[in-house]
Design an enzyme around this catalytic site. Structure first.
Site, PDB file in Angstrom:
ATOM      1  CB  SER A 432      -0.918   0.007   1.230  1.00  0.00           C
ATOM      2  OG  SER A 432      -0.146  -0.031   2.414  1.00  0.00           O
ATOM      3  CG  HIS A 453      -3.679  -0.909  -2.153  1.00  0.00           C
ATOM      4  ND1 HIS A 453      -3.892   0.443  -1.960  1.00  0.00           N
ATOM      5  CD2 HIS A 453      -3.731  -1.469  -0.913  1.00  0.00           C
ATOM      6  CE1 HIS A 453      -4.067   0.678  -0.678  1.00  0.00           C
ATOM      7  NE2 HIS A 453      -3.979  -0.458  -0.028  1.00  0.00           N
TER       8      HIS A 453
END
Length: 715
Positions: A432, A453
């Site tokens: 992330s 992500h």
């Protein structure tokens, strides 16, 4: 008639079959309305025709209005008065069906939503197919509107105000048995018997009349201020709606008002009242924003409309997941749920088994609720292999890495996986924060390396952010998007950058909250202002959930990588450091900005006042609200300027679905457009003067504002 078929049987019953060409589902278009007008007049004028049955030639009966047309109408000289007349023809048509003197029966063979249900309510009898695919409802509130074809007037008159309002205010879609129990439909029929039953009713009831057109009609359960339910329905209901919407969503209150006022009059007057309230909503940017982002653009993203062309689709059959923590375990669950065989790997077998147990716990609850059966649960669980053996990745089509946010750890698992993966396999990193281009340097196949992500908890969060590295190929982008579609998630595609898109926006939100705390702004004011703005939770509360030690690690990583100051979170870093020194890391440590008492409700930590004494003068809630909204929107603008985001639709979807930016805005860039670029820049200048250069608009944005070049080209 191009949009419908018209046939009359030997008994004089007309069958009107809706079937728009070049449309997957039936929606109201001007051509369909014209054809329906002609068909209804033919039924009423021809003495040989005794009645009519309305049905569909598609699996969906009628899905209501064309949302694209409504979005495009916004801003084109559309004021509330003009907007109120948008569905005048349809309402005239529906009343003509009701009062023409011949029976009309709705044979509802599939989904009938919005205007689709409203035309059925205008029929004298409604028969719904007893099928799992058949549902009825009035979901207009979810797009910031109210039913404009009589839904707020006919439904309460049919089943009573108390039963109707929850359906109108929540946009509930009813399954056949529910619709019958509530009285929304009159009968259920097997799909193969639907038309015959509808024709039989029309033949047997030549003088059918709507209840509200009969002399002496009264709304079931009463209407107006003297109705027994009025205090709880209207007085208490208004207070509840204001609390839920915080004034950001005008549709629920408009629905309540239309029902209250309209049901005290005749239906015809009630329809005019409904149209008036509809006009105020359609002319409001909230409806435009909701329709454009959460329905039109989300549907386009779900259909992979921006998937690279010329790359054959190859569904993932076998997936490797590296790391069996909460994120990896969630990815394993949704993948197995999609029918994919999963190899779930962790450093030791106990951790791998714990990761698989995550799926087992979800399935146990699902079985207990009756949402799935034990056989289905066992089959899903059998698709997950928990192991430490990388050799089992040898036939995987794709791998998702979800290990600890450390370059060294990620480099190690990348090497281990690529040693056994097929040369054709795609490698995805769930990082992330760490730039994908840098991680791809550890790969022997950087063209096949991409960021993917996910958001936690994976099984509930709908978004997946695809991050394209400098060497990522178009084929790899297509493969990643195909997996997202298999998992029934919504993808956005962004280019590589520190923090990508969603993490940058998220950090701007929580950092502003921490900066305000350090300034001595009341923490309760910070949190409440966020909720008043429409954020799902306050910045301090959500920081506790994601943990302050992670925030420190991200900030230190940015410093170690030599990133620009704007990526180093300098205005929030002192607060992050202080709470790490105190060991107050958030929920994981039992307390951060909040206390998390065992068996009790969380509450703001009383010690905050000692660390950050309250300033003598506190800002008003609007100032705090603006700081939280504008800093996120401005960071989104910077992502466009820097080439992180190519499409405004992706920015809007990412901000709402990924980090909980208020949906009434339509997303971060829609928020900018709605404010107006000049007004947005002016407010940013004011905030920069008062709170620091992080709010300062760039020359690029100022030039864009001078040209009035909005981020969305239409409306």
């Amino acid at each position: 008639m191009n949009t419908l078929k018209f046939d009359v049987d030997q008994y004089g019953i007309a069958l009107i079959t809706l079937d728009l060409p070049d449309h997957a589902v039936n929606v109201f278009t001007p051509e369909l309305v014209s054809d329906l007008e002609a068909a209804v007049e033919q039924v009423l004028a021809d003495s040989a025709i005794k009645g009519a049955v309305l049905t569909s030639g598609k699996s969906v009966f009628l899905a209501g209005a064309d949302l694209k047309a409504l979005v495009n109408a916004y801003g084109q000289g559309l004021d509330a008065v003009t907007a109120s007349k948008r569905f005048a023809r349809e309402n005239t048509l529906f009343r003509r069906m009701e009062t023409g003197g011949k029976p009309f029966v709705a044979a509802i063979n599939g989904l009938a939503l919005g205007g689709g249900l409203e035309i059925c309510l205008a029929c004298h009898h409604r028969i719904l197919a007893d099928s799992p695919k058949a549902r009825v409802g009035l979901p207009e509130v979810s797009v910031g509107l109210l039913p404009a074809g009589g839904g707020t007037q006919r439904l309460p008159r049919l089943i009573g105000i108390e039963k109707a309002l929850p359906l109108l205010l929540d946009g509930t879609q009813l399954q056949p048995a529910q619709a019958l129990a509530l009285g929304v439909v009159d009968e259920l029929a097997a799909p193969e018997q639907l038309i015959a039953r509808a024709k039989a009713w029309a033949q047997a009831n030549p003088e059918a009349q709507q209840p509200w057109d009969r002399k002496g009609f009264q709304v079931p359960g009463g209407a107006g201020p003297l109705a027994p339910h009025a205090p709880r329905t209207f007085r208490d209901g208004t207070a509840v709606l204001k609390s839920k919407t915080q004034g950001n969503y005008p549709a629920p209150l408009a629905i309540l008002s239309a029902v209250y006022e309209g049901t005290q009059t005749t239906l015809d007057v009630g329809l005019r009242i409904e149209s008036k309230y509809f006009g105020t909503l359609l002319a409001n940017p909230v409806a435009r924003n909701l329709m454009r982002t959460l329905f039109i653009n989300k549907a386009a993203a779900d259909k992979l409309e921006h998937r690279p062309q010329g790359v054959a689709s190859q569904p993932v059959r076998k997936l490797g997941v590296l790391g069996a923590g909460m994120m990896g375990a969630g990815i394993a669950y949704v993948s197995a749920q999609a029918g994919i065989e999963v190899i779930l790997i962790d450093a030791n077998q106990d951790n791998a088994e714990k990761g698989k147990a995550y799926s087992a716990n979800i399935l146990k609850k699902s079985v207990e609720r009756g949402q799935t059966n034990q056989e289905q649960a066992d089959a899903l669980l059998a698709r997950i292999t928990a192991t430490t053996d990388y050799a089992l990745l040898d036939s995987c089509d794709l791998v998702v890495e979800a290990v600890f946010e450390s370059r060294a750890v990620k480099a190690e698992v990348i090497a281990k996986a690529e040693a056994v993966l097929p040369t054709s396999a795609t490698f995805c990193s769930n990082t992330s924060t760490l730039p994908i281009t840098g991680l791809a340097e550890y790969s022997q196949r950087p063209e096949q390396f991409i960021g993917m992500h996910f958001f936690s908890p994976v099984e509930r969060m709908p978004l997946v952010e695809i991050i394209v590295g400098q060497r990522t190929s178009q084929a790899t982008i297509a493969r990643a998007l195909d997996l997202v579609a298999q998992l029934k998630k919504t993808p956005i595609v962004v280019n590589d950058s520190p923090g990508f898109y969603t993490s940058r926006i998220f950090c701007s939100f929580i950092d502003e909250g921490m900066a305000m705390l350090a300034e001595g702004i009341n923490p309760a004011l910070i949190e409440n202002a966020a909720r008043l703005a429409g954020m799902a939770t306050g910045p301090l509360a959500v920081t506790d959930e994601v943990a302050l030690d992670l925030q420190l690690k991200v900030a230190l990583q940015a410093e170690e990588d030599g990133l620009e100051d704007k990526f180093r979170r300098l205005h929030a870093l002192p607060v992050i450091r202080r709470f790490n020194e105190l060991g107050r890391l958030g929920r994981k440590s039992g307390g951060g900005f909040y206390e998390f008492p065992v068996g009790g409700r969380k509450h703001l930590w009383p010690g905050l006042g000692g660390l950050y004494p309250l300033a003598t003068e506190q800002p008003d809630v609007q100032e705090v609200r603006n700081r939280l909204l504008y800093i996120q929107a401005l960071e989104s603008v910077r992502c466009v300027e820097e080439g992180v985001i190519d499409r405004a639709s992706d920015a809007d979807l990412g901000s709402i679905l990924g980090i909980g930016f208020p949906s009434w805005t339509g997303g971060a860039l829609s928020f900018v457009d709605t404010q107006g670029l000049d007004a947005f820049v002016a407010e940013c200048d004011r905030l920069a003067e008062r709170h620091g250069p992080r709010f300062a608009p760039s020359p690029w944005l100022r030039e864009r504002a001078a040209r009035n070049q909005t981020f969305h080209l239409k409306a």
